[in-house]
Design a protein around this motif. Structure first.
Motif, short mmCIF file in Angstrom:
data_model
loop_
_atom_site.label_atom_id
_atom_site.label_comp_id
_atom_site.label_asym_id
_atom_site.label_seq_id
_atom_site.Cartn_x
_atom_site.Cartn_y
_atom_site.Cartn_z
N SER A 26 4.78 2.66 -8.77
CA SER A 26 5.19 4.07 -8.77
C SER A 26 4.07 4.96 -8.26
O SER A 26 2.88 4.61 -8.34
CB SER A 26 5.59 4.51 -10.19
OG SER A 26 4.51 4.39 -11.08
N THR A 27 4.47 6.09 -7.68
CA THR A 27 3.53 7.11 -7.23
C THR A 27 4.01 8.48 -7.69
O THR A 27 5.21 8.67 -7.94
CB THR A 27 3.42 7.14 -5.68
OG1 THR A 27 4.71 7.47 -5.13
CG2 THR A 27 2.95 5.80 -5.13
N LYS A 40 6.36 9.85 -4.81
CA LYS A 40 7.66 9.25 -4.50
C LYS A 40 8.37 8.62 -5.69
O LYS A 40 9.49 8.13 -5.57
CB LYS A 40 7.49 8.18 -3.42
CG LYS A 40 6.91 8.71 -2.11
CD LYS A 40 7.86 9.70 -1.44
CE LYS A 40 7.30 10.17 -0.10
NZ LYS A 40 8.23 11.08 0.60
N ARG A 72 9.43 2.47 -8.45
CA ARG A 72 10.16 1.40 -7.76
C ARG A 72 10.16 0.17 -8.65
O ARG A 72 9.11 -0.39 -8.96
CB ARG A 72 9.50 1.05 -6.42
CG ARG A 72 9.42 2.20 -5.41
CD ARG A 72 10.80 2.63 -4.93
NE ARG A 72 10.75 3.61 -3.87
CZ ARG A 72 10.61 4.92 -4.04
NH1 ARG A 72 10.46 5.40 -5.27
NH2 ARG A 72 10.61 5.75 -3.01
N ASN A 122 18.42 12.05 -8.24
CA ASN A 122 17.50 11.02 -7.74
C ASN A 122 16.71 10.33 -8.84
O ASN A 122 15.60 9.84 -8.63
CB ASN A 122 16.52 11.60 -6.70
CG ASN A 122 17.19 11.81 -5.36
OD1 ASN A 122 18.17 11.14 -5.03
ND2 ASN A 122 16.67 12.75 -4.58
N GLN A 161 12.48 1.59 0.99
CA GLN A 161 12.83 3.02 0.99
C GLN A 161 12.06 3.81 -0.09
O GLN A 161 11.77 3.31 -1.13
CB GLN A 161 14.34 3.18 0.75
CG GLN A 161 15.17 2.57 1.86
CD GLN A 161 16.65 2.57 1.50
OE1 GLN A 161 17.13 1.64 0.86
NE2 GLN A 161 17.35 3.61 1.89
#
Length: 230
Positions: A156-157, A160, A163, A181, A230
Motif C-alpha cells: 500500500s501507498t 494510491k 493492494r 473506490n 492497476q
C-alpha cells in the motif's frame, strides 16, 4: 576438580534441599527435566536475520530430546528459502542441543532454533497438556490446501492506497472496489489446490477455473482492478 586455597580451608556445610528442577508440562505429563532426552513436545518459533531482511517460522516435533519432524517456512529473502532446504535435511535426527549448536545456514533459521529451544525446555510447547503429544507429521496441519504455506502479502501507498496480493485463501487476481473506490472484496485462486488438481491429471485451465473463489462483497463492486497492474 581443582579448588582454590580459600575453598580448601572452608569447613563443609550440608546442603538441605534436594528437590531437583521444577516440573514442566510435556505431552500431558509433568516432567522433571535433568537431561536433553527428558524433553518432548511440538513447538513453533520465529527467527530473523541480522539485517532483518527476512524471517523463518520453524516447527519441530521432538520426542525424547530428538527432533523427529521439522517444518521450515521462510519469507522475504531468496537465499533464506534455499537455506531452508539444507536445514530441512540437517535437523531431523539431531538432539535439540545438537541443533542449537549446528549452523543451520541462515541467521533467521538459527534464531528460530534458539527461540524454539528456549520454549521447549521451559515447557512452553503446543502439546504441553496433550496426552501423548502429536504424531510425526502433525506440523503439516499448519499448511493450507495442497501443503502450501499460508502467507499474507499486502502492498500500500499513501498516494494510491492498498493492494491485496496474497492472503490465506490464495493468490489475489482482482480486488473489488465500491463507488468510493474502497476495497470491498477480492477474487483469488487457491494455488495449492489448483496444483494438486493438475498433478492428478486435470487440465490446467479447468483446474484454474475450478479453484477461483471470491471473498467479501465482490459481486457488488462498482469496478474491479488487477492489484499488480492497476
Amino acid at each position: 576438580m581443582t579448588y582454590s586455597h580459600e575453598v580448601e580451608q572452608m569447613c563443609p556445610v550440608a546442603k538441605g534441599p534436594h528437590h531437583g528442577p521444577a516440573p514442566i508440562p510435556e505431552e500431558g505429563k509433568w516432567v522433571k527435566a535433568y537431561e536433553i532426552k527428558d524433553i518432548s513436545g511440538l513447538t513453533h518459533g520465529v527467527g530473523w536475520c541480522a539485517p532483518q531482511q527476512g524471517a523463518c517460522k520453524l516447527t519441530l516435533n521432538i520426542k525424547d530430546g530428538i527432533i523427529e519432524e521439522a517444518l521450515v517456512e521462510t519469507l522475504g529473502c531468496s537465499g533464506m528459502t534455499h537455506s531452508a532446504a539444507m536445514a530441512g535435511e540437517i535437523l531431523p535426527g539431531k538432539t535439540i542441543l545438537e541443533a542449537l549448536n549446528t549452523d543451520l545456514v541462515c541467521d533467521a533459521i538459527n534464531v528460530a532454533m534458539r527461540e524454539l529451544f528456549k520454549q521447549i525446555v521451559y515447557g512452553r510447547s503446543q502439546t504441553a497438556f496433550s496426552e501423548g503429544g502429536l504424531p510425526i507429521g502433525a506440523s503439516l496441519e499448519d499448511l493450507g490446501k495442497g501443503l502450501r504455506s499460508m502467507t499474507g502479502t499486502i502492498f500500500s501507498t499513501k498516494a494510491k492506497g492498498v493492494r491485496y496480493l496474497e492472503l490465506t485463501e490464495g493468490y489475489i487476481t482482482r480486488v473489488a472496489l465500491d463507488e468510493n473506490n474502497e476495497a470491498i472484496g477480492y477474487e483469488f485462486v487457491r494455488l495449492g489446490k489448483m496444483m494438486e488438481d493438475i498433478r492428478k491429471g486435470v487440465d490446467a485451465n479447468e483446474a484454474y477455473k475450478k479453484n477461483v473463489g471470491t471473498y467479501g462483497r465482490f459481486a457488488n463492486a462498482a469496478k474491479y482492478i488487477d492489484p499488480r497492474e492497476q
